[in-house]
Design a protein around this motif. Sequence first.
Motif, short mmCIF file in Angstrom:
data_model
loop_
_atom_site.label_atom_id
_atom_site.label_comp_id
_atom_site.label_asym_id
_atom_site.label_seq_id
_atom_site.Cartn_x
_atom_site.Cartn_y
_atom_site.Cartn_z
N GLY A 70 52.36 43.37 75.68
CA GLY A 70 52.93 43.51 74.39
C GLY A 70 51.89 44.56 73.50
O GLY A 70 51.08 45.49 74.27
N ASN A 71 52.30 44.80 72.25
CA ASN A 71 51.75 46.35 71.62
C ASN A 71 51.55 45.64 70.15
O ASN A 71 51.35 46.41 69.36
N GLU A 81 50.30 47.16 64.77
CA GLU A 81 50.99 47.54 65.77
C GLU A 81 50.49 48.78 66.61
O GLU A 81 50.01 49.53 65.93
N TYR A 82 50.34 48.58 67.85
CA TYR A 82 49.92 49.54 68.55
C TYR A 82 50.92 50.63 69.07
O TYR A 82 51.71 49.99 69.54
N PRO A 83 50.61 51.85 69.39
CA PRO A 83 51.58 52.92 69.81
C PRO A 83 51.97 52.55 71.39
O PRO A 83 53.08 53.10 71.66
N LEU A 88 48.77 41.11 78.00
CA LEU A 88 48.23 40.17 77.10
C LEU A 88 47.12 39.83 76.88
O LEU A 88 46.29 39.74 77.89
N ASN A 89 46.56 39.32 75.88
CA ASN A 89 45.10 39.02 75.64
C ASN A 89 43.98 40.07 75.91
O ASN A 89 42.88 39.52 75.90
N LEU A 107 49.23 40.31 71.81
CA LEU A 107 50.15 39.56 71.99
C LEU A 107 51.63 39.91 71.91
O LEU A 107 51.56 41.32 71.62
N TYR A 108 52.75 39.37 72.18
CA TYR A 108 53.75 40.03 71.86
C TYR A 108 54.08 40.77 70.73
O TYR A 108 54.38 40.57 69.41
#
Length: 108
Positions: A70-71, A81-83, A88-89, A107-108
């Motif tokens: 996920g990002n 939001e990450y690029p 996950l986690n 997470l998603y």
Amino acid sequence: MKPIALAILAALTVAAPASAQYYPNPYSPPPEPEWGGPRPGYRHGPPPPPPGYGPPPHESRRPAQRQRVGNVCYTSRGSCEYPQYFPLNTPCRCDIPGFGQKRGAILY
């Protein structure tokens, strides 16, 4: 008749020698042989498994499962939001306006 039977029985129990069976200590190591060979009962590793009980052949292994990624970094005060994508986690940080740096998880 009864006193005679008891007297014979008492004589037999007194006259018979007591004997006990001797068992060696199961936790002590076996004695070393004098000729310098391997100890009695020594094996060169475990026996091979019976047919059909070994690990599966290489071709029949399950394919590796895809890792979910996920990002979006979710925190207690918001998300960002990450690029790029991460598993996950995975721990992450967001700069939330009015709260500063907050730690969270991907997470998603």
